[in-house]
Design an enzyme around this catalytic site. Structure first.
Site, PDB file in Angstrom:
ATOM      1  N   ASN A   1     -86.412 -12.924  10.826  1.00 40.86           N
ATOM      2  CA  ASN A   1     -87.117 -13.282   9.595  1.00 40.86           C
ATOM      3  C   ASN A   1     -87.875 -12.020   9.172  1.00 40.86           C
ATOM      4  O   ASN A   1     -88.974 -11.748   9.664  1.00 40.86           O
ATOM      5  CB  ASN A   1     -88.075 -14.447   9.802  1.00 40.86           C
ATOM      6  CG  ASN A   1     -88.713 -14.886   8.484  1.00 40.86           C
ATOM      7  OD1 ASN A   1     -88.634 -14.173   7.475  1.00 40.86           O
ATOM      8  ND2 ASN A   1     -89.344 -16.049   8.481  1.00 40.86           N
TER       9      ASN A   1
ATOM     10  N   HIS B   1     -85.156 -17.723   6.980  1.00 41.69           N
ATOM     11  CA  HIS B   1     -86.406 -17.893   6.229  1.00 41.69           C
ATOM     12  C   HIS B   1     -86.864 -19.328   6.362  1.00 41.69           C
ATOM     13  O   HIS B   1     -86.047 -20.258   6.267  1.00 41.69           O
ATOM     14  CB  HIS B   1     -86.206 -17.549   4.751  1.00 41.69           C
ATOM     15  CG  HIS B   1     -85.739 -16.144   4.551  1.00 41.69           C
ATOM     16  ND1 HIS B   1     -86.593 -15.073   4.657  1.00 41.69           N
ATOM     17  CD2 HIS B   1     -84.506 -15.633   4.315  1.00 41.69           C
ATOM     18  CE1 HIS B   1     -85.908 -13.956   4.477  1.00 41.69           C
ATOM     19  NE2 HIS B   1     -84.626 -14.268   4.282  1.00 41.69           N
TER      20      HIS B   1
HETATM   21  O1  CA2 Z   1     -89.723 -18.225   3.952  1.00 43.20           O
HETATM   22  C1  CA2 Z   1     -89.824 -17.254   4.730  1.00 43.20           C
HETATM   23  O2  CA2 Z   1     -89.708 -17.344   5.943  1.00 43.20           O
HETATM   24  C2  CA2 Z   1     -90.196 -15.883   4.155  1.00 43.20           C
HETATM   25  O3  CA2 Z   1     -89.453 -14.898   4.873  1.00 43.20           O
HETATM   26  C3  CA2 Z   1     -91.691 -15.713   4.382  1.00 43.20           C
HETATM   27  C4  CA2 Z   1     -92.248 -14.430   3.768  1.00 43.20           C
HETATM   28  C5  CA2 Z   1     -91.818 -14.283   2.312  1.00 43.20           C
HETATM   29  O4  CA2 Z   1     -92.229 -13.014   1.826  1.00 43.20           O
HETATM   30  C6  CA2 Z   1     -90.315 -14.429   2.133  1.00 43.20           C
HETATM   31  O5  CA2 Z   1     -90.015 -14.359   0.749  1.00 43.20           O
HETATM   32  C7  CA2 Z   1     -89.833 -15.749   2.677  1.00 43.20           C
HETATM   33  C8  CA2 Z   1     -93.778 -14.438   3.807  1.00 43.20           C
HETATM   34  C9  CA2 Z   1     -94.375 -14.748   5.125  1.00 43.20           C
HETATM   35  C10 CA2 Z   1     -95.844 -14.965   4.932  1.00 43.20           C
HETATM   36  O6  CA2 Z   1     -96.250 -15.969   5.832  1.00 43.20           O
HETATM   37  C11 CA2 Z   1     -97.461 -16.551   5.637  1.00 43.20           C
HETATM   38  C12 CA2 Z   1     -97.747 -17.625   6.448  1.00 43.20           C
HETATM   39  C13 CA2 Z   1     -98.928 -18.269   6.280  1.00 43.20           C
HETATM   40  C14 CA2 Z   1     -99.842 -17.847   5.343  1.00 43.20           C
HETATM   41  C15 CA2 Z   1     -99.553 -16.764   4.538  1.00 43.20           C
HETATM   42  C16 CA2 Z   1     -98.349 -16.118   4.695  1.00 43.20           C
END
Ligand code: CA2
Length: 148
Positions: free
Chosen positions: A73, A99
């Site tokens: 991821n 993801h």
């Molecule tokens: O859906 C996913 O797993 C992503 O890879 C997560 C990324 C995002 O930039 C991708 O577009 C999709 C972001 C991860 C951020 O994770 C957080 C978790 C909790 C609070 C804030 C951010």
């Protein structure tokens, strides 16, 4: 066999906010789930998270000699990192892109992945189950000696 489960930037925040998008579990919960699933299939998991692009590139390079397959991821790096894409190709191991959220149902910029074309497969929108499915798929691919 050893499966690397590699996580990119901000995934250390899982469970602390945006629970409606990413679920309520923590990164530790996700590690437990991956470890248990792999163990049930007779494999080891090396589970890591980084906020740094270069470190993720280093780990993908390491996978070439220390892993049999990778669940990745790449988080935000997915959408713009040519360095991560090149490292996936160079690692010469099957890499499954995962993801938690459905990247096709969110902002337009998330619909484009720099890495999908060089991964063995892509899973998104299934939350933690996506990691489980990726481990199952890798185990099956490794057992049959195929990368698809
Ligand atoms: O859906 C996913 O797993 C992503 O890879 C997560 C990324 C995002 O930039 C991708 O577009 C999709 C972001 C991860 C951020 O994770 C957080 C978790 C909790 C609070 C804030 C951010």
């Amino acid at each position: 066999m050893t499966i690397f489960v590699l996580n990119g930037p901000n995934l250390n925040l899982l469970g602390s906010r945006e629970q409606d998008v990413y679920g309520a579990g923590t990164l530790g919960d996700l590690e437990d789930l991956c470890t248990n699933r792999a163990q049930a299939l007779g494999h080891d998991v090396d589970f890591r998270q980084t906020n740094y692009e270069g470190e993720l590139v280093d780990w993908l390079q390491e996978a070439r000699t220390s892993a049999d397959g990778v669940v990745l991821n790449a988080a935000a790096f997915t959408h713009y990192s040519i360095a991560v894409r090149d490292a996936i190709v160079a690692c010469e191991r099957p890499v499954i892109e995962v993801h938690l959220s459905n990247i096709f149902g969110r902002e337009d910029f998330r619909s484009h992945s720099m890495i999908s074309a060089v991964c063995a497969g892509v899973i998104c929108g299934l939350g933690y189950r996506g990691y489980q499915a990726a481990i199952d798929a890798l185990a099956s691919m490794l057992a049959s000696g195929s990368s698809s």
